[in-house]
Design a protein around this motif. Structure first.
Motif, PDB file in Angstrom:
ATOM      1  N   VAL A  34     -45.212  46.668 -81.787  1.00 43.42           N
ATOM      2  CA  VAL A  34     -44.935  46.409 -83.204  1.00 43.42           C
ATOM      3  C   VAL A  34     -44.851  47.742 -83.939  1.00 43.42           C
ATOM      4  CG1 VAL A  34     -45.714  45.178 -85.274  1.00 43.42           C
ATOM      5  CG2 VAL A  34     -46.273  44.265 -83.018  1.00 43.42           C
ATOM      6  N   ASN A  50     -48.877  49.371 -83.331  1.00 45.48           N
ATOM      7  CA  ASN A  50     -50.121  48.750 -82.862  1.00 45.48           C
ATOM      8  C   ASN A  50     -50.754  49.614 -81.777  1.00 45.48           C
ATOM      9  OD1 ASN A  50     -47.874  47.857 -81.318  1.00 45.48           O
ATOM     10  ND2 ASN A  50     -48.969  46.069 -80.564  1.00 45.48           N
ATOM     11  N   GLU A  52     -53.683  49.107 -79.019  1.00 45.09           N
ATOM     12  CA  GLU A  52     -54.582  48.123 -78.408  1.00 45.09           C
ATOM     13  C   GLU A  52     -55.750  48.801 -77.704  1.00 45.09           C
ATOM     14  OE1 GLU A  52     -52.045  45.540 -76.053  1.00 45.09           O
ATOM     15  OE2 GLU A  52     -51.249  44.611 -77.881  1.00 45.09           O
ATOM     16  N   THR A  59     -58.272  46.244 -81.282  1.00 44.39           N
ATOM     17  CA  THR A  59     -56.846  46.532 -81.530  1.00 44.39           C
ATOM     18  C   THR A  59     -56.561  46.736 -83.013  1.00 44.39           C
ATOM     19  OG1 THR A  59     -56.085  45.347 -79.580  1.00 44.39           O
ATOM     20  CG2 THR A  59     -54.559  45.449 -81.430  1.00 44.39           C
ATOM     21  N   CYS A  61     -53.482  46.724 -85.697  1.00 38.18           N
ATOM     22  CA  CYS A  61     -52.086  46.332 -85.891  1.00 38.18           C
ATOM     23  C   CYS A  61     -51.285  47.469 -86.512  1.00 38.18           C
ATOM     24  CB  CYS A  61     -51.991  45.131 -86.816  1.00 38.18           C
ATOM     25  SG  CYS A  61     -52.672  43.623 -86.168  1.00 38.18           S
ATOM     26  N   GLU A  63     -49.317  47.466 -89.091  1.00 40.77           N
ATOM     27  CA  GLU A  63     -49.362  47.530 -90.557  1.00 40.77           C
ATOM     28  C   GLU A  63     -50.584  48.307 -91.037  1.00 40.77           C
ATOM     29  OE1 GLU A  63     -48.915  44.941 -88.573  1.00 40.77           O
ATOM     30  OE2 GLU A  63     -47.868  43.292 -89.546  1.00 40.77           O
ATOM     31  N   VAL A  85     -41.928  45.206 -91.078  1.00 42.83           N
ATOM     32  CA  VAL A  85     -42.563  45.013 -89.768  1.00 42.83           C
ATOM     33  C   VAL A  85     -41.514  44.577 -88.748  1.00 42.83           C
ATOM     34  CG1 VAL A  85     -44.474  43.904 -88.551  1.00 42.83           C
ATOM     35  CG2 VAL A  85     -44.520  44.013 -91.039  1.00 42.83           C
ATOM     36  N   CYS A  93     -42.508  37.404 -86.699  1.00 41.01           N
ATOM     37  CA  CYS A  93     -43.759  38.160 -86.691  1.00 41.01           C
ATOM     38  C   CYS A  93     -44.085  38.603 -88.107  1.00 41.01           C
ATOM     39  CB  CYS A  93     -43.624  39.368 -85.764  1.00 41.01           C
ATOM     40  SG  CYS A  93     -45.062  40.441 -85.710  1.00 41.01           S
ATOM     41  N   SER A  94     -44.857  37.772 -88.793  1.00 42.47           N
ATOM     42  CA  SER A  94     -45.326  38.181 -90.116  1.00 42.47           C
ATOM     43  C   SER A  94     -46.699  38.818 -89.935  1.00 42.47           C
ATOM     44  CB  SER A  94     -45.405  36.968 -91.048  1.00 42.47           C
ATOM     45  OG  SER A  94     -46.405  36.085 -90.605  1.00 42.47           O
ATOM     46  N   CYS A  96     -50.526  39.658 -89.710  1.00 41.67           N
ATOM     47  CA  CYS A  96     -51.678  38.776 -89.460  1.00 41.67           C
ATOM     48  C   CYS A  96     -52.557  38.716 -90.717  1.00 41.67           C
ATOM     49  CB  CYS A  96     -52.483  39.283 -88.264  1.00 41.67           C
ATOM     50  SG  CYS A  96     -53.515  40.719 -88.636  1.00 41.67           S
TER      51      CYS A  96
END
Ligand code: THU
Length: 136
Positions: A34, A50, A52, A59, A61, A63, A85, A93-94, A96
């Protein structure tokens, strides 16, 4: 008063920036890369991917990486005007829930560009996060 930068003129640039940084994602577990690009009210763009961890819950993200990076560079007075994004699967994929809250913290009037179920979509952060939490 300073004029707001017209978002339409920045949308393509934000998308390009998000796609570029997506290549830096560290996603060995989900294999879902992402990228996010954040436009600030001062016209600056910050990006994030992102990151992880073997302990999955650690993790970060894309954003949040982008917003935290902006704060680290410019300090706490940033205002997020827009977020773009993207993901490398081309699927909806909006942001989270956690990222929505972080976007709202620094951008209560932010617009979010993302892949929706029926293609590219844009939404105001308060549509994505009604009744967002604030302390001030
Ligand atoms: N992810 C993001 O970076 N942003 C989103 O908006 C949704 C999910 C990441 C977290 C995790 O590394 C991977 O996508 C799969 O959930």
């Amino acid at each position: 008063m300073r004029q707001k930068i017209p978002l339409a003129s920045m949308q393509a640039k934000l998308l390009r920036s998000a796609k570029k940084v997506m290549g830096n994602a560290y996603a060995p577990y989900s294999k879902f890369r992402v990228g996010a690009a954040v436009l600030l009210s001062n016209g600056k763009i910050f990006t994030g991917c992102n990151v992880e961890n073997a302990s999955y819950g650690m993790t970060n993200c894309a954003e949040r990486t982008a917003i935290f990076s902006a704060v680290a560079q410019l300090g706490p007075k940033i205002e997020v005007r827009a977020v773009s994004v993207v993901n490398d699967h081309g699927v909806p994929c909006s942001p989270c829930g956690a990222c929505r809250q972080v976007i709202y913290e620094f951008g209560p009037d932010a617009t979010v560009f993302f892949q929706g179920a029926k293609g590219p979509k844009q939404a105001h952060i308060t549509e994505l996060l009604p009744e967002g939490f604030r302390l001030q």
